[in-house]
Write an enzyme that holds these catalytic residues in place. Structure first.
Site, PDB file in Angstrom:
ATOM      1  N   ASP A  39       0.889  -1.173   0.000  1.00 48.99           N
ATOM      2  CA  ASP A  39       0.000   0.000   0.000  1.00 48.99           C
ATOM      3  C   ASP A  39       0.922   1.216   0.000  1.00 48.99           C
ATOM      4  O   ASP A  39       1.737   1.376   0.916  1.00 48.99           O
ATOM      5  CB  ASP A  39      -0.867  -0.070   1.267  1.00 48.99           C
ATOM      6  CG  ASP A  39      -1.503   1.261   1.643  1.00 48.99           C
ATOM      7  OD1 ASP A  39      -1.516   2.185   0.810  1.00 48.99           O
ATOM      8  OD2 ASP A  39      -1.984   1.368   2.796  1.00 48.99           O
ATOM      9  N   GLU A  97      -3.506   4.348  -2.476  1.00 45.71           N
ATOM     10  CA  GLU A  97      -3.931   3.934  -1.133  1.00 45.71           C
ATOM     11  C   GLU A  97      -5.427   4.109  -0.944  1.00 45.71           C
ATOM     12  O   GLU A  97      -6.119   3.215  -0.439  1.00 45.71           O
ATOM     13  CB  GLU A  97      -3.176   4.743  -0.060  1.00 45.71           C
ATOM     14  CG  GLU A  97      -3.706   4.439   1.340  1.00 45.71           C
ATOM     15  CD  GLU A  97      -2.809   4.869   2.476  1.00 45.71           C
ATOM     16  OE1 GLU A  97      -2.453   6.055   2.556  1.00 45.71           O
ATOM     17  OE2 GLU A  97      -2.480   4.005   3.314  1.00 45.71           O
ATOM     18  N   GLU A  98      -5.932   5.254  -1.352  1.00 44.83           N
ATOM     19  CA  GLU A  98      -7.365   5.502  -1.146  1.00 44.83           C
ATOM     20  C   GLU A  98      -8.202   4.496  -1.930  1.00 44.83           C
ATOM     21  O   GLU A  98      -9.226   4.007  -1.442  1.00 44.83           O
ATOM     22  CB  GLU A  98      -7.731   6.930  -1.542  1.00 44.83           C
ATOM     23  CG  GLU A  98      -7.187   8.028  -0.603  1.00 44.83           C
ATOM     24  CD  GLU A  98      -5.797   8.503  -0.983  1.00 44.83           C
ATOM     25  OE1 GLU A  98      -5.208   7.932  -1.933  1.00 44.83           O
ATOM     26  OE2 GLU A  98      -5.275   9.434  -0.326  1.00 44.83           O
TER      27      GLU A  98
END
Ligand code: AR6
Length: 522
Positions: A298, A316-317
């Site tokens: 991540d 990441e989101e």
């Protein structure tokens, strides 16, 4: 260079180790001083049944302050002639709000807003709900299940005291520790985040109690309407739709492990004799799809989840939107230090997507059939490591920054035994954080070599990087270049870059010239 291009030292994808192709078994689930398990361990081991464990509930800096705690109080003045300040448990009012929503067949955004504001009266004139309102308005009628979903989220949230009966420790800076909890517990905690019930978590200014933690209450997801918010809300609402569906079996566990290495645990890069390990490079595919079953990196923020509850929408989101159980890590994970990472094992993937950033779209439900391990966790392992954010690109060619990135990657990559899967990664730190892709690829190769693990490197459509990396890997492997030698080459490159203000040459060209001077002039 032609010969280098023709032959490759890279591995086939099938040569890399995956959790899913392993036969080694985990020992039965146990808890310890540093591993808190929020379900009853003997019942799980004996009957395979998941039930919340009873335990001490704490109110303090070392545990999540739960909304139903007796210490979570609201005060109000009482008495006419001699006003005094009386307090009562805040949960009374939360419980009342949520139960009244849960009893309704349909709930409007306005009613959600009123409930959230009654729970957080201080924010009456500060929070807006325009994004949530516009979202519900813009979804066509036939897909608009939200008014019937809101009461279900409220019904789930109100079960918190029944489902989480033991204090949840904070994963604090400087300490290795882990938490295992059930998917149902996570869904209930997230339902509470939806209704913004977590106390003291709205003020994140410097000096406030939780300034070193990410936000968890969802208020910021509901304001500032944008196309991005629309797609984010589609993914999050879909998660709640699945977890509140009675026919859906949510029967797994998830572990969140914060790992902290001491300085003495870090490699001495200058004397590391390891040679490069297996590498598979591809420009198609993605870490989370093809890399499922491996340790998936991540590209994190030190505040885990980054802009997931705001408008951020990069790797990441997106990962957090596909696997919303990851969001609960924000409740208890303090900002990561340079020598720390977070590893999450067992989350379920609920959604598919297309695009990236502004072009991101929720592309529908995902049926997750990934195998489970003996602890009933999906064999999905996610490693959150935060790269440095280089506002000034030149900064990254300083040895203290390079060493920091090497140590950060190593902290996440080092394994415990031979059964650990290989690593799926890519252009870590090279988007929002402006890293140099060649440098970051080399850093990850060095850390993987030291950790004795192979890499699957997804260049995400960058074919130039794929070719450059293939060529340099071939050169380094055929010349038997060690991590130590690479570290020294990096030192030399940094000095050269500094002397010439801006490097005339890419890092890989420089290495090629240094490692095999005569051939690079061909
Ligand atoms: N698989 C492989 N590669 C990818 C994928 C994927 N699924 N998605 C993106 N890439 P970025 P950073 C490539 O910018 O620079 C967030 O807000 C793509 O080429 O997400 O480390 C965090 O919370 C992309 O440009 O990572 C942090 O605050 C590159 O990877 C911050 O961003 C880098 O992706 C981290 O930024």
């Amino acid at each position: 260079p032609e010969r280098e291009q023709d032959s490759s030292s890279c591995s086939q994808f099938s040569d890399l180790k995956k959790l899913t192709s392993q036969s080694s078994k985990l020992r039965s689930l146990t808890f310890s001083k540093i591993h808190t398990v929020l379900i009853d361990v003997p019942t799980f081991n004996k009957e395979g049944r998941i039930k919340p464990v009873e335990g001490n509930r704490f109110w303090g800096a070392d545990h999540v302050k739960m909304p139903f705690s007796q210490c979570n109080e609201i005060g109000k003045p009482s008495g006419i002639f001699k006003p005094t300040w009386t307090t009562r448990p805040k949960w009374e009012s939360i419980d009342k709000q949520l139960k009244s929503l849960a009893r309704m067949k349909q709930v409007s955004v306005k009613e959600v807003e009123e409930a959230i504001i009654k729970i957080n009266p201080k924010y009456k004139d500060k929070w807006t709900f325009d994004a949530l309102a516009s979202f519900v308005k813009c979804i066509p009628k036939e897909e608009n299940y939200f008014p019937v979903l809101f009461p279900k989220i409220a019904a789930l949230a109100v079960r918190l005291p029944e489902l989480v009966r033991k204090g949840i420790p904070m994963l604090k800076s400087g300490k290795t520790a882990a938490i295992t909890l059930s998917q149902v517990q996570i869904s209930c905690l997230l339902a509470n985040a939806f209704f913004c019930t977590f106390p003291h978590r709205n003020m994140l200014k410097p000096g406030s109690e939780y300034h070193s933690y990410p936000s968890i209450n969802f208020s910021s997801l509901f304001w500032k309407w944008s196309e991005r918010k629309k797609e984010k809300l589609r993914a999050i609402m879909h998660y709640f739709k699945v977890v509140t569906d009675k026919d859906n079996k949510l029967d797994g566990l998830v572990t969140f492990e914060r790992r902290c290495l001491e300085n003495t645990d870090m490699p001495d890069w200058k004397s590391s004799q390891e040679k490069l390990n297996k590498l598979h490079i591809r420009s198609d595919g993605s870490i989370e799809t093809e890399g499922a079953g491996m340790l998936q990196v991540d590209f994190a923020s030190s505040l885990i989840g980054g802009g997931i509850l705001g408008s951020g929408l990069v790797q990441e989101e997106i990962l957090f939107l596909l696997n919303p159980e990851l969001i609960v890590s924000r409740l208890f994970t303090e900002k990561l230090g340079d020598n720390e990472c977070l590893i999450i094992t067992g989350t379920q993937k609920f959604s598919m997507y297309s695009g990236f950033g502004d072009s991101f779209e929720w592309a529908g439900p995902y049926e997750d059939h990934l195998e489970r391990d003996e602890w009933c966790r999906r064999k999905r392992q996610i490693l959150a490591i935060d790269a440095l954010n280089f506002k000034d690109g030149k900064e990254q060619f300083k040895m203290d920054c390079i060493t920091r990135e090497l140590n950060k990657a190593y902290c996440g990559f080092f394994g415990r035994d031979d059964g650990d899967p290989d690593i799926a990664t890519g252009k870590w730190g090279c988007g929002a954080f402006h890293g140099d892709p060649q440098l970051k690829a080399l850093i990850q190769l060095m850390a993987a070599a030291k950790a004795k693990r192979g890499l699957a490197f997804f260049t995400f459509g960058d074919e130039d990087l794929q070719q450059d990396l293939e060529r340099i890997h071939h050169l380094l492997v055929s010349e038997g270049v060690t991590v130590e030698k690479l570290y020294r080459l990096l030192e030399k490159f940094c000095t050269t870059t500094r002397l010439h203000a801006v490097s005339q040459m890419s890092l890989f060209d420089f290495i090629r010239r240094e490692v095999r001077p005569s051939r690079s002039q061909l």
